[in-house]
Design a protein around this motif. Structure first.
Motif, PDB file in Angstrom:
ATOM      1  N   ILE A 267      45.681 -57.640 -67.282  1.00  0.00           N
ATOM      2  CA  ILE A 267      45.626 -57.432 -68.723  1.00  0.00           C
ATOM      3  C   ILE A 267      46.876 -58.062 -69.318  1.00  0.00           C
ATOM      4  N   GLU A 268      46.688 -58.861 -70.357  1.00  0.00           N
ATOM      5  CA  GLU A 268      47.830 -59.402 -71.084  1.00  0.00           C
ATOM      6  C   GLU A 268      47.931 -58.665 -72.407  1.00  0.00           C
TER       7      GLU A 268
ATOM      8  N   LEU B 272      48.773 -50.759 -75.550  1.00  0.00           N
ATOM      9  CA  LEU B 272      49.041 -51.909 -74.687  1.00  0.00           C
ATOM     10  C   LEU B 272      47.794 -52.368 -73.955  1.00  0.00           C
ATOM     11  N   GLY B 273      46.666 -51.709 -74.217  1.00  0.00           N
ATOM     12  CA  GLY B 273      45.420 -52.096 -73.569  1.00  0.00           C
ATOM     13  C   GLY B 273      45.236 -51.517 -72.185  1.00  0.00           C
ATOM     14  N   LEU B 274      46.005 -50.492 -71.834  1.00  0.00           N
ATOM     15  CA  LEU B 274      45.903 -49.879 -70.505  1.00  0.00           C
ATOM     16  C   LEU B 274      45.188 -48.537 -70.606  1.00  0.00           C
ATOM     17  N   PRO B 275      43.930 -48.482 -70.153  1.00  0.00           N
ATOM     18  CA  PRO B 275      43.163 -47.241 -70.251  1.00  0.00           C
ATOM     19  C   PRO B 275      43.718 -46.149 -69.346  1.00  0.00           C
ATOM     20  N   TRP B 276      44.342 -46.536 -68.237  1.00  0.00           N
ATOM     21  CA  TRP B 276      45.002 -45.589 -67.355  1.00  0.00           C
ATOM     22  C   TRP B 276      45.887 -46.344 -66.384  1.00  0.00           C
ATOM     23  N   VAL B 277      46.975 -45.690 -66.030  1.00  0.00           N
ATOM     24  CA  VAL B 277      47.904 -46.220 -65.038  1.00  0.00           C
ATOM     25  C   VAL B 277      48.469 -45.027 -64.276  1.00  0.00           C
ATOM     26  N   ARG B 278      48.653 -45.204 -62.995  1.00  0.00           N
ATOM     27  CA  ARG B 278      49.179 -44.140 -62.149  1.00  0.00           C
ATOM     28  C   ARG B 278      50.687 -44.064 -62.356  1.00  0.00           C
ATOM     29  N   ALA B 279      51.189 -42.877 -62.698  1.00  0.00           N
ATOM     30  CA  ALA B 279      52.608 -42.713 -63.004  1.00  0.00           C
ATOM     31  C   ALA B 279      53.255 -41.661 -62.121  1.00  0.00           C
ATOM     32  N   LYS B 280      54.468 -41.963 -61.697  1.00  0.00           N
ATOM     33  CA  LYS B 280      55.292 -40.965 -61.030  1.00  0.00           C
ATOM     34  C   LYS B 280      56.062 -40.240 -62.123  1.00  0.00           C
ATOM     35  N   VAL B 281      55.956 -38.937 -62.147  1.00  0.00           N
ATOM     36  CA  VAL B 281      56.643 -38.113 -63.138  1.00  0.00           C
ATOM     37  C   VAL B 281      58.015 -37.788 -62.548  1.00  0.00           C
ATOM     38  N   ASP B 282      59.062 -38.253 -63.216  1.00  0.00           N
ATOM     39  CA  ASP B 282      60.405 -38.161 -62.646  1.00  0.00           C
ATOM     40  C   ASP B 282      61.401 -37.648 -63.680  1.00  0.00           C
TER      41      ASP B 282
ATOM     42  N   ARG C 160      65.900 -41.153 -66.753  1.00  0.00           N
ATOM     43  CA  ARG C 160      66.034 -41.000 -68.203  1.00  0.00           C
ATOM     44  C   ARG C 160      64.875 -41.671 -68.936  1.00  0.00           C
ATOM     45  N   SER C 161      64.591 -42.924 -68.592  1.00  0.00           N
ATOM     46  CA  SER C 161      63.600 -43.688 -69.347  1.00  0.00           C
ATOM     47  C   SER C 161      62.331 -43.941 -68.547  1.00  0.00           C
ATOM     48  N   CYS C 162      61.321 -44.395 -69.242  1.00  0.00           N
ATOM     49  CA  CYS C 162      60.047 -44.780 -68.633  1.00  0.00           C
ATOM     50  C   CYS C 162      60.112 -46.254 -68.266  1.00  0.00           C
ATOM     51  N   ALA C 163      59.417 -46.624 -67.215  1.00  0.00           N
ATOM     52  CA  ALA C 163      59.347 -48.013 -66.796  1.00  0.00           C
ATOM     53  C   ALA C 163      57.898 -48.348 -66.472  1.00  0.00           C
ATOM     54  N   LEU C 164      57.494 -49.566 -66.810  1.00  0.00           N
ATOM     55  CA  LEU C 164      56.146 -50.055 -66.518  1.00  0.00           C
ATOM     56  C   LEU C 164      56.266 -51.352 -65.740  1.00  0.00           C
ATOM     57  N   HIS C 165      55.566 -51.425 -64.604  1.00  0.00           N
ATOM     58  CA  HIS C 165      55.571 -52.658 -63.826  1.00  0.00           C
ATOM     59  C   HIS C 165      54.785 -53.738 -64.559  1.00  0.00           C
ATOM     60  N   VAL C 166      55.386 -54.902 -64.681  1.00  0.00           N
ATOM     61  CA  VAL C 166      54.687 -56.064 -65.218  1.00  0.00           C
ATOM     62  C   VAL C 166      54.822 -57.196 -64.204  1.00  0.00           C
ATOM     63  N   ASP C 167      53.759 -57.974 -64.059  1.00  0.00           N
ATOM     64  CA  ASP C 167      53.780 -59.107 -63.138  1.00  0.00           C
ATOM     65  C   ASP C 167      54.574 -60.266 -63.728  1.00  0.00           C
ATOM     66  N   ALA C 168      54.540 -60.385 -65.048  1.00  0.00           N
ATOM     67  CA  ALA C 168      55.274 -61.447 -65.744  1.00  0.00           C
ATOM     68  C   ALA C 168      55.480 -61.013 -67.185  1.00  0.00           C
ATOM     69  N   HIS C 169      56.563 -61.493 -67.785  1.00  0.00           N
ATOM     70  CA  HIS C 169      56.749 -61.264 -69.220  1.00  0.00           C
ATOM     71  C   HIS C 169      57.473 -62.462 -69.823  1.00  0.00           C
ATOM     72  N   TRP C 170      57.235 -62.671 -71.109  1.00  0.00           N
ATOM     73  CA  TRP C 170      57.809 -63.802 -71.830  1.00  0.00           C
ATOM     74  C   TRP C 170      58.166 -63.348 -73.239  1.00  0.00           C
TER      75      TRP C 170
ATOM     76  N   GLY D 141      55.515 -60.708 -74.610  1.00  0.00           N
ATOM     77  CA  GLY D 141      54.170 -60.740 -74.038  1.00  0.00           C
ATOM     78  C   GLY D 141      54.311 -60.422 -72.566  1.00  0.00           C
ATOM     79  N   PHE D 142      53.303 -59.806 -71.993  1.00  0.00           N
ATOM     80  CA  PHE D 142      53.399 -59.476 -70.576  1.00  0.00           C
ATOM     81  C   PHE D 142      52.022 -59.340 -69.951  1.00  0.00           C
ATOM     82  N   ARG D 143      52.020 -59.444 -68.629  1.00  0.00           N
ATOM     83  CA  ARG D 143      50.788 -59.328 -67.852  1.00  0.00           C
ATOM     84  C   ARG D 143      50.980 -58.215 -66.827  1.00  0.00           C
ATOM     85  N   VAL D 144      49.996 -57.354 -66.756  1.00  0.00           N
ATOM     86  CA  VAL D 144      50.010 -56.247 -65.806  1.00  0.00           C
ATOM     87  C   VAL D 144      48.620 -56.135 -65.192  1.00  0.00           C
ATOM     88  N   ALA D 145      48.571 -55.786 -63.917  1.00  0.00           N
ATOM     89  CA  ALA D 145      47.289 -55.572 -63.243  1.00  0.00           C
ATOM     90  C   ALA D 145      47.206 -54.094 -62.881  1.00  0.00           C
TER      91      ALA D 145
END
Length: 156
Positions: free
Chosen positions: A68-69, A22-32, A36-46, A57-61
């Motif tokens: 990064i789109e 997804l083009g993300l070299p690293w992201v801070r994650a809470k291990v929970d 059940r599932s993983c979630a990724l914050h996105v600022d926008a998606h289409w 498609g989505f944008r994340v900072a």
């Protein structure tokens, strides 16, 4: 551990995770392990269609602050109940996660985690059979190495 069972890697309650597809070299994650599932914050998606198949498609900072789109095929859409008991329909995709020197395919949903301290939630299905959690520790494995995979690139 049972004889012959693979040794599980210990994670802290928070870790750095890479999502290279997804083009993300690293992201801070809470291990929970309660999620059940993983979630990724996105600022926008289409949504769009390519080759007759649904894509997103989505944008994340990430922590770098540089947006990064990225794009990915939609794996599925399903209802997810958050920790507050609210249900919402979310888009899921499958991508490679790099964590603690291991790469594995995970399913992750795109979500609005704006009010959360961690842009990613690492749920138990992504950890199954490979990881265990020590909630008294954090960031045991450091930031993943490797550069950014160019955004808007189709996953392999």
């Amino acid at each position: 551990m049972t004889q012959g069972a693979p040794e599980r890697i210990v994670l802290g309650w928070r870790e750095w995770v890479a999502l290279p597809g997804l083009g993300l070299p690293w992201v801070r994650a809470k291990v929970d392990s309660g999620a059940r599932s993983c979630a990724l914050h996105v600022d926008a998606h289409w949504r769009f269609t390519e080759g007759g198949a649904p894509w997103v498609g989505f944008r994340v900072a990430p922590g770098t602050g540089v947006p990064i789109e990225s794009i990915a095929p939609v794996l599925e859409e399903r209802e997810v109940t958050d920790s507050g008991g609210h249900r919402s329909r979310r888009v899921f995709l499958r991508t490679t996660m790099r964590l603690a020197g291991m790469e594995r395919e995970i399913d992750i949903n795109l979500s609005d985690r704006r009010g959360m301290r961690f842009p990613m939630l690492l749920g138990r299905t992504a950890m199954a059979g490979a990881f265990m959690v020590d909630p008294s520790r954090s960031f045991l494995h450091g930031r993943p190495s490797g550069g950014v995979v160019h955004s808007l690139k189709k996953p392999r």
